[in-house]
Structure formats: C-alpha cells, structure tokens
Design a protein around this motif. Sequence first.
Motif, PDB file in Angstrom:
ATOM      1  N   MET A   1    -119.534  -9.809 -55.367  1.00 21.93           N
ATOM      2  CA  MET A   1    -120.710  -9.371 -56.390  1.00 21.93           C
ATOM      3  C   MET A   1    -122.025  -9.229 -55.305  1.00 21.93           C
ATOM      4  N   ALA A   2    -121.877  -9.749 -54.289  1.00 20.87           N
ATOM      5  CA  ALA A   2    -122.989  -9.601 -53.231  1.00 20.87           C
ATOM      6  C   ALA A   2    -123.240  -8.148 -52.830  1.00 20.87           C
ATOM      7  N   ARG A   3    -122.310  -7.361 -52.696  1.00 21.68           N
ATOM      8  CA  ARG A   3    -122.319  -6.104 -52.137  1.00 21.68           C
ATOM      9  C   ARG A   3    -123.315  -5.214 -53.078  1.00 21.68           C
ATOM     10  N   PRO A   4    -123.155  -5.183 -54.288  1.00 23.92           N
ATOM     11  CA  PRO A   4    -124.305  -4.272 -55.154  1.00 23.92           C
ATOM     12  C   PRO A   4    -125.697  -4.901 -54.961  1.00 23.92           C
ATOM     13  N   SER A   5    -125.680  -6.250 -54.988  1.00 27.95           N
ATOM     14  CA  SER A   5    -127.238  -6.895 -54.524  1.00 27.95           C
ATOM     15  C   SER A   5    -127.572  -6.279 -53.420  1.00 27.95           C
ATOM     16  N   ILE A   6    -126.777  -6.311 -52.360  1.00 26.70           N
ATOM     17  CA  ILE A   6    -127.369  -5.840 -50.944  1.00 26.70           C
ATOM     18  C   ILE A   6    -127.686  -4.303 -50.908  1.00 26.70           C
ATOM     19  N   LEU A   7    -126.929  -3.601 -51.513  1.00 25.93           N
ATOM     20  CA  LEU A   7    -126.959  -2.071 -51.487  1.00 25.93           C
ATOM     21  C   LEU A   7    -128.033  -1.650 -52.539  1.00 25.93           C
ATOM     22  N   GLY A   8    -128.513  -2.558 -53.538  1.00 25.65           N
ATOM     23  CA  GLY A   8    -129.370  -2.120 -54.553  1.00 25.65           C
ATOM     24  C   GLY A   8    -128.605  -1.755 -55.675  1.00 25.65           C
TER      25      GLY A   8
ATOM     26  N   LEU B   1    -130.036 -17.179 -56.649  1.00 24.94           N
ATOM     27  CA  LEU B   1    -129.589 -18.305 -56.115  1.00 24.94           C
ATOM     28  C   LEU B   1    -128.505 -18.101 -54.843  1.00 24.94           C
ATOM     29  N   GLY B   2    -127.945 -17.100 -54.928  1.00 19.64           N
ATOM     30  CA  GLY B   2    -126.965 -16.954 -53.779  1.00 19.64           C
ATOM     31  C   GLY B   2    -127.668 -16.915 -52.496  1.00 19.64           C
ATOM     32  N   PRO B   3    -128.555 -15.970 -52.421  1.00 20.93           N
ATOM     33  CA  PRO B   3    -129.311 -15.975 -51.189  1.00 20.93           C
ATOM     34  C   PRO B   3    -130.107 -17.295 -50.732  1.00 20.93           C
ATOM     35  N   LEU B   4    -130.473 -18.174 -51.833  1.00 20.46           N
ATOM     36  CA  LEU B   4    -131.424 -19.447 -51.589  1.00 20.46           C
ATOM     37  C   LEU B   4    -130.186 -20.296 -51.116  1.00 20.46           C
ATOM     38  N   ILE B   5    -129.124 -20.306 -51.698  1.00 22.36           N
ATOM     39  CA  ILE B   5    -127.971 -21.372 -51.199  1.00 22.36           C
ATOM     40  C   ILE B   5    -127.633 -21.244 -49.681  1.00 22.36           C
ATOM     41  N   VAL B   6    -127.523 -19.534 -49.369  1.00 24.39           N
ATOM     42  CA  VAL B   6    -127.173 -19.055 -48.117  1.00 24.39           C
ATOM     43  C   VAL B   6    -128.206 -19.652 -46.866  1.00 24.39           C
ATOM     44  N   PHE B   7    -129.404 -19.586 -47.503  1.00 22.69           N
ATOM     45  CA  PHE B   7    -130.713 -19.776 -46.493  1.00 22.69           C
ATOM     46  C   PHE B   7    -130.767 -21.323 -46.187  1.00 22.69           C
ATOM     47  N   VAL B   8    -130.360 -22.109 -47.339  1.00 17.57           N
ATOM     48  CA  VAL B   8    -130.473 -23.466 -46.972  1.00 17.57           C
ATOM     49  C   VAL B   8    -129.034 -24.098 -46.323  1.00 17.57           C
ATOM     50  N   GLY B   9    -128.217 -23.431 -46.486  1.00 19.45           N
ATOM     51  CA  GLY B   9    -126.917 -23.846 -45.592  1.00 19.45           C
ATOM     52  C   GLY B   9    -127.069 -23.567 -44.366  1.00 19.45           C
TER      53      GLY B   9
END
Length: 80
Positions: free
Chosen positions: A1-8, A54-62
């Motif tokens: 699910m992250a791939r569509p977000s990264i590619l826009g 939420l995904g990028p936020l969790i990755v950043f905090v982690g």
Amino acid sequence: MARPSILGEDIKMHVIMAETNLSDLDPEHYEKIGAPVPDFVVQDLKSRTAVGVLGPLIVFVGTLANGFGDLLNNVVGYGG
C-alpha cells in the motif's frame, strides 16, 4: 500500500460522476446528491490516511527511537 503513496498513484480508480463532476470516492459527491456515503468511500479515506499520514509518522518516530536508542537509554538511566 505504500507504493501508490510514494509514486503518487491512487489505490483505486476514480470515476468522475456526471451529476456533480466529482469522483465517486469523494464524500462530497454523495452529500451533494443527498445519498448516504457508502462504506467503501469511508474505507478508502481511512486507507489514504493510514498510508499517507500515519505510516510515514510511525516510520519517522521509529527511526528516531532506533537511531538514537543508546542516547535515550543514557538519558533515562539504563545506559552503562
């Protein structure tokens, strides 16, 4: 699910509705025609929030916690 977000790209294909000229995934379309917002639209919005915010936020905090874990241990008093 992250791939569509990264590619826009979109997770689902948008269909522009003739009545309002809005996407079928836009809750505003259903509000304008006076219909209840379908569950698939609500779930799509939740997926977009999870992937885009939420995904990028969790990755950043982690990353910060793991990258500076030894410093955090020293500050809290667990370091040697």
